[in-house]
Design an enzyme around this catalytic site. Structure first.
Site, short mmCIF file in Angstrom:
data_model
loop_
_atom_site.label_atom_id
_atom_site.label_comp_id
_atom_site.label_asym_id
_atom_site.label_seq_id
_atom_site.Cartn_x
_atom_site.Cartn_y
_atom_site.Cartn_z
N THR A 346 0.84 -1.18 0.00
CA THR A 346 0.00 0.00 0.00
C THR A 346 0.88 1.24 0.00
O THR A 346 2.04 1.17 0.38
CB THR A 346 -0.88 -0.02 1.28
OG1 THR A 346 -1.68 -1.18 1.28
CG2 THR A 346 -1.76 1.20 1.41
N GLY A 428 0.65 -1.58 5.34
CA GLY A 428 1.06 -2.67 6.18
C GLY A 428 0.02 -3.59 6.76
O GLY A 428 0.27 -4.20 7.80
N GLY A 429 -1.17 -3.76 6.15
CA GLY A 429 -2.12 -4.75 6.61
C GLY A 429 -2.46 -4.60 8.08
O GLY A 429 -2.89 -3.54 8.54
#
Length: 532
Positions: A346, A428-429
């Protein structure tokens, strides 16, 4: 390239210096924060192709600096021909991560850009035309740019998953190997698609010539997404969600994003006096990690497409509920933890202009290089966001045709008296809410210089891209006694390298009063900050 900037006329930060330069040029020419953000976001889709693309999703928070906060939701839904029954018929028992049937959701990013440009023109007195704002991105694609080290490195790491996709290899590994750092990287097919976007507008991505070419290219690759799926999509303008924090309000995006999890963490931490702890201490890390666990349990139970599943956001963020969650935290022992959401690649970027108007924006392909599918001759790499669906019928995020998937993406702001004081976010999820908590607390509770906010050692609970373990990972710059004390409290502690990529590429803007503002970019990224 500078990672810190200050100005009274406007600032911008992004994870790639060329994108930051594009935004700075717009601000210098008198553009507003939305216009500068469009230049940044479009440039990032060219110069950071492993992290985001025109074929991905996006979410923006817009503040006019006078109390009005708007959210733009670009979560693309599953194609109408994708269902649990389809995958069962193919002998697939879990959502694929790569390939044509991972390219199963509409890309919402360009629709967000179109809505943002309309808002700029209609509400913020924008002066730049749509084609002008995409011109720098088109030039980067056409003429080339110096390839970042991470672009080639990530492709090399994932070559076993991606190397068999002919379209990806043709566009992103010319000559059959990932491009070396510093080499001039050109994307002529993507440049042609950007020219079409400039000529025909954002709507053409969904209901015009470019959309038809995209659908044809996806079909050739084996995806079931069609022109009807693209034509049926529109960006949603939504009301952001908020929770009190210190002297103001923390704001984020509503479901289907995990913005509520980021706010739950801050809402819980607001019940504690963080000044009692050093921000590099075991006490501080333990508290934030335990708040994160509480937030993630609720996120995983409730957050899905609110058009299909009611999500009790108001109840989750209610003061009495946050009081209860805070009271249940054990400050001396770690609670058990299991797998989380996992990887995400992202980009987050932020802009604030001279009038204090601000944009917090995030866009993504989900995993690095997304599905691995390039849509024909468009040069557009398609996301694999649909991999976050479940094929279990009772799961809150079970796949249904036209349903939007759970989203890790969540851009953040902190406001006092309706004015943005902090604009921040990260990739980063599962790491996004955790890094957001680190940034917000270190900037607000500890009032650290912005460079120190992002430079300070970070932690990550659970999985993220590049690592499948669910341990509590800490950068090695934490003191040895911090590792020892966290392990004593029951955390499964893992030491990782300094400035670890898995800790995310964060960015932050802070308004310090009297029209002064400052911005910083993460030393873990290829980014920079610039002031006017």
């Amino acid at each position: 390239m500078s990672r810190f900037a200050a100005s009274s006329q406007g600032v911008v930060t992004s994870p790639h210096y060329l994108a930051t330069a594009a935004g700075k040029a717009v601000l210098e020419a008198g553009g507003n924060a939305i216009e500068a953000a469009l230049a940044v976001g479009s440039a990032l889709c060219v110069v950071y192709p492993h992290m985001n693309s025109l074929g991905g999703d996006s979410f923006w928070l817009l503040s006019d600096g006078a109390g009005n906060l708007t959210g733009l939701d670009g979560a693309g839904p599953a194609g109408l021909r994708y269902s649990r029954e389809f995958y069962a018929g193919q002998g697939i028992s879990a959502m694929p991560v790569r390939g044509p049937h991972a390219a199963n959701t509409v890309a919402g990013l360009v629709a967000v850009w179109g809505a943002a440009h309309a808002a700029s023109q209609q509400r913020w007195g924008g002066k730049f035309s749509w084609p002008e704002l995409l011109d720098r991105a088109r030039a980067y694609a056409e003429e080339g740019f110096a390839c970042s080290a991470s672009q080639g490195e990530f492709l090399a790491q994932k070559w076993s998953e991606l190397g068999d996709f002919a379209g990806l290899a043709e566009h992103y590994a010319p000559g059959g190997h990932p491009p070396p750092s510093g080499s001039n990287f050109q994307q002529p097919h993507l440049a042609a698609s950007l020219r079409l976007l400039q000529r025909d507008g954002a709507d053409s991505f969904y209901r015009g010539e470019l959309g038809r070419r995209i659908a044809h290219g996806l079909a050739q690759a084996g995806s079931l997404l069609g022109t009807d799926d693209l034509a049926g999509f529109h960006c949603k303008e939504v009301t952001p969600i908020t929770v009190p924090y210190r002297n103001g309000l923390a704001a984020n995006m509503p479901p289907p994003t995990q913005g509520v999890a980021s706010l739950l963490i801050l809402g819980i931490l607001n019940r504690f006096d963080l000044s009692r702890y050093d921000h590099r201490s075991a006490d501080y890390v333990h508290l934030v990690v335990e708040a994160t666990k509480a937030a993630f349990r609720l996120r995983d139970r409730h957050v899905a497409d609110p058009d299909r599943i009611p999500v009790p956001v108001a109840e989750l963020l209610a003061s009495a509920h946050l009081d209860r969650l805070a009271s249940e935290l054990d400050l001396s022992r770690a609670t058990p933890w299991g797998p989380g959401v996992g990887p995400a690649d992202t980009v987050w970027f932020g802009v604030m202009d001279a009038r204090g108007r601000a944009v917090s924006a995030i866009q993504s392909l989900y995993h690095e290089y997304g599905s691995g599918i390039v849509a024909g001759d468009t040069g557009i790499l398609w996301q694999n966001r649909g991999a976050s669906f479940s094929l279990h019928p009772e799961h809150v995020n079970t796949l249904e045709p036209g349903k939007r998937p759970f989203h890790t993406l969540n851009p953040a702001m902190y406001l006092e008296h309706g004015r943005p004081r902090l604009v921040y976010g990260t990739m980063g999820g599962d790491g996004q809410p955790q890094t957001q908590a680190a940034v917000a607390t270190r900037a607000l509770d500890y009032a650290l210089p912005l460079s120190e906010v992002l430079d300070s050692p970070r932690w990550l609970l659970g999985r993220t891209w590049g690592n499948a373990s669910v341990s509590l990972k800490l950068e090695s710059r934490f003191a040895p006694e911090v590792f020892d004390e966290l392990a004593r409290r029951g955390h499964e502690v893992e030491r990782v390298e300094d400035y670890a990529q898995m800790m995310g590429h964060a960015g932050v803007i802070r308004a310090t009063g009297n029209g002064h503002m400052e911005a910083a970019a993460d030393p873990r990224s290829d980014g920079s900050a610039a002031g006017i």
